[in-house]
Design a protein around this motif. Sequence first.
Motif, PDB file in Angstrom:
ATOM      1  N   ASP A  92       0.832  -1.193   0.000  1.00 47.10           N
ATOM      2  CA  ASP A  92       0.000   0.000   0.000  1.00 47.10           C
ATOM      3  C   ASP A  92       0.873   1.253   0.000  1.00 47.10           C
ATOM      4  N   TRP A  93       1.958   1.194   0.795  1.00 46.69           N
ATOM      5  CA  TRP A  93       2.902   2.317   0.809  1.00 46.69           C
ATOM      6  C   TRP A  93       3.507   2.525  -0.583  1.00 46.69           C
ATOM      7  N   VAL A  94       3.906   1.428  -1.235  1.00 44.22           N
ATOM      8  CA  VAL A  94       4.507   1.502  -2.574  1.00 44.22           C
ATOM      9  C   VAL A  94       3.540   2.185  -3.546  1.00 44.22           C
ATOM     10  N   LEU A  95       2.291   1.749  -3.490  1.00 44.13           N
ATOM     11  CA  LEU A  95       1.268   2.278  -4.385  1.00 44.13           C
ATOM     12  C   LEU A  95       1.095   3.788  -4.201  1.00 44.13           C
ATOM     13  N   PHE A 120      -3.096  -8.581  -4.259  1.00 39.29           N
ATOM     14  CA  PHE A 120      -4.164  -8.604  -5.270  1.00 39.29           C
ATOM     15  C   PHE A 120      -5.411  -9.294  -4.735  1.00 39.29           C
ATOM     16  N   ARG A 121      -5.210 -10.342  -3.933  1.00 38.53           N
ATOM     17  CA  ARG A 121      -6.345 -11.122  -3.428  1.00 38.53           C
ATOM     18  C   ARG A 121      -7.013 -10.498  -2.209  1.00 38.53           C
ATOM     19  N   GLU A 122      -6.382  -9.496  -1.598  1.00 35.98           N
ATOM     20  CA  GLU A 122      -6.976  -8.876  -0.418  1.00 35.98           C
ATOM     21  C   GLU A 122      -8.257  -8.149  -0.821  1.00 35.98           C
ATOM     22  N   ALA A 123      -9.295  -8.288   0.010  1.00 39.66           N
ATOM     23  CA  ALA A 123     -10.618  -7.755  -0.351  1.00 39.66           C
ATOM     24  C   ALA A 123     -10.589  -6.260  -0.658  1.00 39.66           C
ATOM     25  N   ALA A 124      -9.750  -5.501   0.084  1.00 41.74           N
ATOM     26  CA  ALA A 124      -9.765  -4.041  -0.047  1.00 41.74           C
ATOM     27  C   ALA A 124      -8.838  -3.514  -1.148  1.00 41.74           C
ATOM     28  N   PHE A 125      -8.248  -4.412  -1.927  1.00 41.65           N
ATOM     29  CA  PHE A 125      -7.208  -3.958  -2.862  1.00 41.65           C
ATOM     30  C   PHE A 125      -7.679  -2.866  -3.833  1.00 41.65           C
ATOM     31  N   VAL A 126      -8.826  -3.085  -4.459  1.00 40.04           N
ATOM     32  CA  VAL A 126      -9.296  -2.112  -5.461  1.00 40.04           C
ATOM     33  C   VAL A 126      -9.521  -0.740  -4.815  1.00 40.04           C
ATOM     34  N   GLU A 127     -10.075  -0.743  -3.578  1.00 46.43           N
ATOM     35  CA  GLU A 127     -10.287   0.525  -2.856  1.00 46.43           C
ATOM     36  C   GLU A 127      -8.955   1.195  -2.552  1.00 46.43           C
ATOM     37  N   GLN A 131      -7.899   4.878  -3.575  1.00 45.59           N
ATOM     38  CA  GLN A 131      -7.429   5.844  -2.583  1.00 45.59           C
ATOM     39  C   GLN A 131      -6.090   6.459  -2.992  1.00 45.59           C
ATOM     40  N   ALA A 132      -5.180   5.622  -3.478  1.00 48.11           N
ATOM     41  CA  ALA A 132      -3.855   6.118  -3.882  1.00 48.11           C
ATOM     42  C   ALA A 132      -3.989   7.113  -5.024  1.00 48.11           C
ATOM     43  N   LEU A 133      -4.909   6.835  -5.945  1.00 49.90           N
ATOM     44  CA  LEU A 133      -5.141   7.743  -7.078  1.00 49.90           C
ATOM     45  C   LEU A 133      -5.742   9.066  -6.591  1.00 49.90           C
ATOM     46  N   LEU A 134      -6.739   8.955  -5.708  1.00 47.91           N
ATOM     47  CA  LEU A 134      -7.406  10.154  -5.183  1.00 47.91           C
ATOM     48  C   LEU A 134      -6.431  11.033  -4.416  1.00 47.91           C
ATOM     49  N   ALA A 135      -5.652  10.397  -3.517  1.00 46.38           N
ATOM     50  CA  ALA A 135      -4.741  11.154  -2.664  1.00 46.38           C
ATOM     51  C   ALA A 135      -3.671  11.869  -3.479  1.00 46.38           C
ATOM     52  N   SER A 136      -3.246  11.260  -4.588  1.00 45.97           N
ATOM     53  CA  SER A 136      -2.144  11.826  -5.373  1.00 45.97           C
ATOM     54  C   SER A 136      -2.626  12.741  -6.490  1.00 45.97           C
ATOM     55  N   GLY A 137      -3.860  12.552  -6.906  1.00 50.89           N
ATOM     56  CA  GLY A 137      -4.371  13.309  -8.047  1.00 50.89           C
ATOM     57  C   GLY A 137      -3.864  12.774  -9.381  1.00 50.89           C
ATOM     58  N   LEU A 138      -3.189  11.628  -9.361  1.00 55.53           N
ATOM     59  CA  LEU A 138      -2.676  11.039 -10.607  1.00 55.53           C
ATOM     60  C   LEU A 138      -3.836  10.539 -11.467  1.00 55.53           C
ATOM     61  N   THR A 162     -11.870  -8.874 -10.065  1.00 52.31           N
ATOM     62  CA  THR A 162     -10.948  -7.835  -9.583  1.00 52.31           C
ATOM     63  C   THR A 162     -10.271  -7.117 -10.750  1.00 52.31           C
ATOM     64  N   LEU A 163      -9.809  -7.868 -11.733  1.00 58.62           N
ATOM     65  CA  LEU A 163      -9.181  -7.250 -12.903  1.00 58.62           C
ATOM     66  C   LEU A 163     -10.163  -6.296 -13.595  1.00 58.62           C
ATOM     67  N   GLY A 164     -11.412  -6.733 -13.692  1.00 62.19           N
ATOM     68  CA  GLY A 164     -12.442  -5.903 -14.317  1.00 62.19           C
ATOM     69  C   GLY A 164     -12.700  -4.621 -13.541  1.00 62.19           C
ATOM     70  N   ARG A 165     -12.728  -4.740 -12.201  1.00 59.69           N
ATOM     71  CA  ARG A 165     -12.951  -3.536 -11.381  1.00 59.69           C
ATOM     72  C   ARG A 165     -11.796  -2.557 -11.523  1.00 59.69           C
ATOM     73  N   LEU A 166     -10.575  -3.084 -11.612  1.00 59.93           N
ATOM     74  CA  LEU A 166      -9.405  -2.214 -11.798  1.00 59.93           C
ATOM     75  C   LEU A 166      -9.481  -1.514 -13.141  1.00 59.93           C
ATOM     76  N   ARG A 167      -9.897  -2.260 -14.150  1.00 58.84           N
ATOM     77  CA  ARG A 167     -10.019  -1.657 -15.481  1.00 58.84           C
ATOM     78  C   ARG A 167     -11.058  -0.537 -15.460  1.00 58.84           C
ATOM     79  N   THR A 168     -12.149  -0.773 -14.717  1.00 59.15           N
ATOM     80  CA  THR A 168     -13.192   0.249 -14.611  1.00 59.15           C
ATOM     81  C   THR A 168     -12.648   1.538 -13.978  1.00 59.15           C
ATOM     82  N   LEU A 169     -11.680   1.376 -13.053  1.00 63.90           N
ATOM     83  CA  LEU A 169     -11.043   2.568 -12.470  1.00 63.90           C
ATOM     84  C   LEU A 169     -10.258   3.348 -13.524  1.00 63.90           C
ATOM     85  N   GLY A 170      -9.883   2.661 -14.591  1.00 63.39           N
ATOM     86  CA  GLY A 170      -9.131   3.330 -15.654  1.00 63.39           C
ATOM     87  C   GLY A 170      -7.629   3.076 -15.609  1.00 63.39           C
ATOM     88  N   VAL A 171      -7.192   2.191 -14.673  1.00 61.79           N
ATOM     89  CA  VAL A 171      -5.761   1.903 -14.627  1.00 61.79           C
ATOM     90  C   VAL A 171      -5.416   0.871 -15.703  1.00 61.79           C
TER      91      VAL A 171
END
Length: 280
Positions: A92-95, A120-127, A131-138, A162-171
Amino acid sequence: RSKGEGRGTYRFFEAAMHARLRERKAMQADLRAALRTGAFTLQYQPQFSLAGDCVVGAEALIRWHHAVRGIILPEAFIPLTEETGLIIPIGDWVLREACRQAATWPPGLRVAVNVSPVQFREAAFVERVQQALLASGLEPGRLELEVTEGILLTDTDETLVTLGRLRTLGVSLAMDDFGTGYSSLGYLLKFRFDKIKIDRSFVHELAKGGDAAAIVSAVVALCHSLGIRSNAEGVEDALEEALLREQGCEEIQGYHIGRPMPADQIDAFFARRAAVETRS
Ligand code: C2E
Ligand code: MG
Ligand code: MG
Ligand code: MG
């Protein structure tokens, strides 16, 4: 062999095992402290587009600055953090750190972040990614997550969700170290990654011709026909670059382009490259 000798051998192994356990415990404690004391840093290795003849971004690679042992490379400590679950806060720190730094880079440059299967398998990963995107504005499109074939081995349905949810985020999603795991071409049809990174073991064999060259050209061709970007890792010299260019590989990464470097040096690297690219 006498009974006494056997017992001696046993004691020896027992002692060695206890020493190993103690060392692991000490390393675990050190790792836990490392997050608090800011002993981790990220280095960045440039990624170069052969197709566009320009630098397109950089991959974040974690380093551990140990008070006694000096700089420790990820392969020496990531496995232990995966076993203990410490990879969750560390990942999470790396992200967050990678997004924060990349947000200061010239627009359009992408940052690639390695994601462990445990993370990747952790339930909160996508969130956490959100969060990392929101906090950084990237912008989400400037974050690329690198996963390995390991994530495809278990819970395939959940993995695809999970892959689909990440794609929906736009990453953007990259398959790392392709060809070294339990790759099945079927997975590539089930989920369309944005990029495939051909493992450096194949790249290294390329100059020798033969089977590795055939594998690289097959993967590059497959990427082309599926509309996936190809990246070759571990490119160490001009010959390897020329061969990959010939194969139609889109992107390269390796010591030939640039070694992993601290954040301030990657800033200078980008600035230098931008100057060269505008001149030409
Ligand atoms: P990777 O993601 O495949 O990263 C590429 C590795 O190859 C890096 O090693 C890089 O320094 C090295 N490399 C790059 N170019 C060359 C080259 O031209 N020749 C050679 N011989 N090597 C080259 P590094 O930094 O030691 O990282 C090793 C692995 O540790 C990474 O492999 C990645 O799987 C993992 N890793 C690194 N950072 C993180 C992280 O933040 N989180 C997680 N989960 N894993 C990470
Ligand atoms: Mg990687
Ligand atoms: Mg790799
Ligand atoms: Mg690797």
